[in-house]
Design a protein around this motif. Structure first.
Motif, short mmCIF file in Angstrom:
data_model
loop_
_atom_site.label_atom_id
_atom_site.label_comp_id
_atom_site.label_asym_id
_atom_site.label_seq_id
_atom_site.Cartn_x
_atom_site.Cartn_y
_atom_site.Cartn_z
N LEU A 26 6.13 10.72 12.43
CA LEU A 26 6.02 11.95 13.22
C LEU A 26 4.99 12.94 12.66
CD1 LEU A 26 6.93 13.67 15.57
CD2 LEU A 26 8.84 14.49 14.19
N PRO A 27 4.99 13.28 11.35
CA PRO A 27 3.99 14.26 10.88
C PRO A 27 2.55 13.81 11.10
CG PRO A 27 5.71 13.95 9.24
CD PRO A 27 5.90 12.88 10.27
N VAL A 28 2.28 12.52 10.91
CA VAL A 28 0.92 12.03 11.12
C VAL A 28 0.56 12.09 12.60
CG1 VAL A 28 -0.61 10.04 10.85
CG2 VAL A 28 1.04 10.60 9.06
N ALA A 29 1.53 11.82 13.49
CA ALA A 29 1.26 11.93 14.92
C ALA A 29 0.91 13.37 15.30
CB ALA A 29 2.47 11.45 15.72
N MET A 30 1.55 14.33 14.63
CA MET A 30 1.25 15.73 14.91
C MET A 30 -0.15 16.10 14.40
SD MET A 30 4.97 17.28 13.78
CE MET A 30 4.45 18.98 13.92
N GLY A 48 5.68 4.33 7.46
CA GLY A 48 5.70 4.92 8.79
C GLY A 48 4.51 5.82 9.03
N ALA A 49 4.11 6.58 7.99
CA ALA A 49 2.93 7.45 8.13
C ALA A 49 1.66 6.62 8.30
CB ALA A 49 2.81 8.34 6.90
N LEU A 50 1.54 5.50 7.55
CA LEU A 50 0.38 4.63 7.70
C LEU A 50 0.35 4.00 9.09
CD1 LEU A 50 0.37 2.86 4.22
CD2 LEU A 50 -1.20 4.62 5.03
N VAL A 92 14.84 4.81 10.92
CA VAL A 92 14.92 6.27 10.77
C VAL A 92 13.86 6.77 9.80
CG1 VAL A 92 16.36 8.14 9.89
CG2 VAL A 92 17.35 6.44 11.41
N PHE A 93 13.72 6.09 8.66
CA PHE A 93 12.74 6.55 7.66
C PHE A 93 11.30 6.23 8.09
CE2 PHE A 93 16.63 6.52 5.16
CZ PHE A 93 16.52 7.72 4.48
N LEU A 94 11.12 5.16 8.85
CA LEU A 94 9.78 4.90 9.40
C LEU A 94 9.36 6.02 10.35
CD1 LEU A 94 9.97 1.05 10.12
CD2 LEU A 94 8.48 2.19 8.45
N TRP A 95 10.29 6.47 11.21
CA TRP A 95 9.96 7.54 12.14
C TRP A 95 9.78 8.87 11.43
CZ3 TRP A 95 7.82 6.53 16.37
CH2 TRP A 95 8.19 5.44 17.16
N LEU A 130 0.83 -1.20 0.00
CA LEU A 130 0.00 0.00 0.00
C LEU A 130 0.86 1.25 0.00
CD1 LEU A 130 -2.77 1.36 0.21
CD2 LEU A 130 -2.63 1.07 2.71
N ALA A 131 1.93 1.26 0.80
CA ALA A 131 2.81 2.43 0.86
C ALA A 131 3.51 2.66 -0.48
CB ALA A 131 3.85 2.23 1.97
N HIS A 132 3.92 1.58 -1.15
CA HIS A 132 4.59 1.73 -2.45
C HIS A 132 3.63 2.27 -3.50
CE1 HIS A 132 6.83 0.51 -6.11
NE2 HIS A 132 7.90 0.75 -5.35
#
Length: 574
Positions: A206-210, A33-35, A199-202, A11-13
């Motif tokens: 982070l933006p989605v958590a915000m 990471g956003a998902l 690192v890339f997952l985080w 799905l991410a790809h």
């Protein structure tokens, strides 16, 4: 776990896979990471929706449901996603698995020298634990990994806490810990994830958590009627059955539920129910006998004139309220007022000492309070700050709640009926139009109950007063203390103010920048059943004061006597 990670990566790809540096599968890792960050947001939204129906009732079932949601959405699913994606990349690099999708072969390509071959970068290298505790010695590289593997999760944790607090609005915040504690466990149990992948997952997490705070806020807090429902629906204790050998005793007469007294002393019950004059304390006199020497007139109201006087027997200063027209109805009203006030025992309510016959009428002897009214203090020093207003609200709400528990309504709460003593402590006075249960007929013809600028809409429209109307008037008084204006603004004449109240015109002069603005809006709702109860107000305001490091029993203002002898108000000491 791998099947779930393969689905998430596919799905991410599909969503994000540009053929740009650092590579399509690196970008897909950011999208994954956003998902993953959507799972904790979904958990917090579920909790907020559940509280729409349960309010602040945290029984075993409610806590169990929140715990399950926290385990699944803030720990279980994110942990499966992070560890599964890392395991998939390692398996692809080793040649034991393949990525989902038709473009899976691009993972073996190099898009830029910064990353190199994507399969080697994402599927190789140390895990999080090894990278943090076994540094390679390169300061720049270690700083990069420390920021990505420690800094990003810590910032994400901050927003997870904000998500939990948003879901727990208008209630205790401790159940929200279940949400962010699950997130902490997820971070701790993910130390085996590849450091490069993490690192890339985080970076995507982070933006989605915000932004995740937005949908939780849109759900909104539970309505006050839901929050207050457990108090109204609490079952009454059942009386014990009588012994079988004796005839059953007649059931006690039930009082209206809104005004049911709690722990009323037998003497106070007898005092309120007696049809005649109230019992006199030892040393008092029913005919006055010159015991009270008047000093000066303090005020003139609808039912009496109030004097400052001295008790010649006890040598103390008292307030003497004498009826204008000592006819039978007025005397009966004075006796009822005395019985009602004698039942209220609260340090911030005026106390009643005696009921005597003076030469010019029946006189109510009350506690004399040195100081000045809240209205004068606000006119003198300006509006109060949030701390002082919070102390005022919590103290007066407690005083009114104590009166309501004894079945007594005030009906005329306003700034001039709150006296600030020399220590700046507020006291509620002038229960001159107060009612105890069963006193609804004791209203003089044409008498308007309450003051137009501070009267509740339902009272102005002719509905009976209730604890909710007292709560509205107190909120209006607090709003005045914060802004210097009545909540509906000022009108040219009292009749215009009364008509505005009867039409339930919206409040227009609230203190918008105050931390109490939200609670004031709820407390000034035109519908009485939607207003928070006084006990809820006390809990909310005392919680704010506690978080500010202040106590609820501190001064509102400090009254100091100047050289001329007239008292004036000073701001409270911090």
């Amino acid at each position: 776990m791998n099947a779930f990670a393969d689905w998430l990566l596919s799905l991410a790809h599909t969503l994000l896979s540009p053929g740009l540096c650092p590579g399509d599968w690196v970008w897909s890792t950011v999208a994954a990471g956003a998902l993953t960050a959507l799972f904790p947001v979904a958990g917090a939204v579920l909790v907020a929706l559940m509280r729409k129906f349960t309010g602040n009732r945290y029984d075993t079932g409610t806590i169990s449901a929140i715990s399950v949601i926290a385990f699944v959405f803030t720990f279980g699913l994110p942990w499966l996603a992070f560890n599964g994606i890392s395991s998939t990349y390692r398996a692809v690099r080793q040649g034991t698995a393949s990525l989902p999708g038709a473009d899976s072969g691009t993972i073996f390509r190099e898009y830029c020298s910064l990353i190199g071959v994507q399969s080697d970068y994402l599927g190789g290298g140390q895990n999080i634990f090894e990278t943090i505790f076994y540094s390679s010695g390169n300061v720049l590289s270690y700083g990069y990994y420390l920021g990505g593997l420690v800094g990003l999760p810590l910032v994400a944790l901050l927003f997870m806490i904000l998500q939990a607090r948003t879901a727990m609005r208008r209630g205790p915040k401790w159940p929200g810990r279940l949400l962010w504690v699950g997130f902490v466990l997820f971070v701790a149990f993910s130390v085996g994830v590849s450091a490069n992948t993490a690192v890339f997952l985080w970076l995507g997490f982070l933006p989605v958590a915000m932004l995740g705070i937005i949908p939780i806020a849109l759900v909104g807090p539970p309505a006050w009627v839901v929050i207050n429902r457990p108090e109204r629906e609490r079952p009454e204790p059942r009386p014990e059955p009588p012994p079988p050998v004796e005839p059953p005793a007649p059931p006690p007469q039930q009082q209206p539920k809104q005004y049911t007294p709690t722990a009323v002393a037998p003497a106070a019950q007898q005092l309120a129910a007696a049809p005649g004059p109230i019992p006199m304390p030892p040393g008092s006199t029913a005919n006055g006998g010159g015991r009270y020497r008047r000093i000066k007139r303090l005020g003139h109201g609808g039912f009496g004139t109030v004097w400052q006087a001295v008790d010649n027997q006890l040598g103390r200063t008292v307030a003497l309220k004498i009826a204008h027209a000592p006819d039978r109805d007025t005397e009966e009203r004075m006796r009822r007022e005395a019985r009602a006030l004698a039942m209220v025992n609260h340090p911030n309510c005026v106390r009643v000492y005696d009921l005597v016959e003076e030469p010019d009428g029946l006189a109510l002897v009350m506690e004399y309070l040195e100081g000045q009214s809240l209205a004068t203090a606000v006119d003198t020093i300006g509006p109060l700050d949030d701390i002082a207003a919070g102390r005022l609200w919590a103290t007066m709400a407690g005083a009114l709640a104590a009166a309501h528990e004894k079945g007594v309504l005030h009906r005329d709460v306003k700034p001039s009926n709150v006296i600030l003593d020399p220590q700046g402590i507020p006291h509620l006075i002038d229960f001159g139009i107060a009612r105890s249960r069963g006193d609804s007929t004791m209203t003089a013809t044409g008498m308007m109950i309450g003051t137009p600028d501070f009267v509740a809409p339902e009272q102005a429209a002719g509905a009976p007063a209730s604890p909710a109307s007292d709560a509205w008037q107190l909120a209006a008084t607090v709003s005045y203390a914060l802004s210097g204006y009545p909540p509906r603004g000022t009108r040219e004449t009292p009749m215009a103010a009364l008509m505005a109240a009867a039409r339930a015109e919206p409040v227009s002069r609230l203190p918008q920048r105050s931390v109490h603005a939200r609670l004031l809006i709820a407390s000034l709702d035109n519908e009485p059943r939607r207003r928070p109860t006084l006990h809820t107000v006390v809990r909310e305001v005392e919680g704010f004061l506690a978080r500010s490091g202040k106590s609820a029993d501190g001064p509102v203002t400090r009254i100091v006597p100047p050289v001329g002898g007239t008292t004036r108000a000073m701001p409270p000491r911090r």
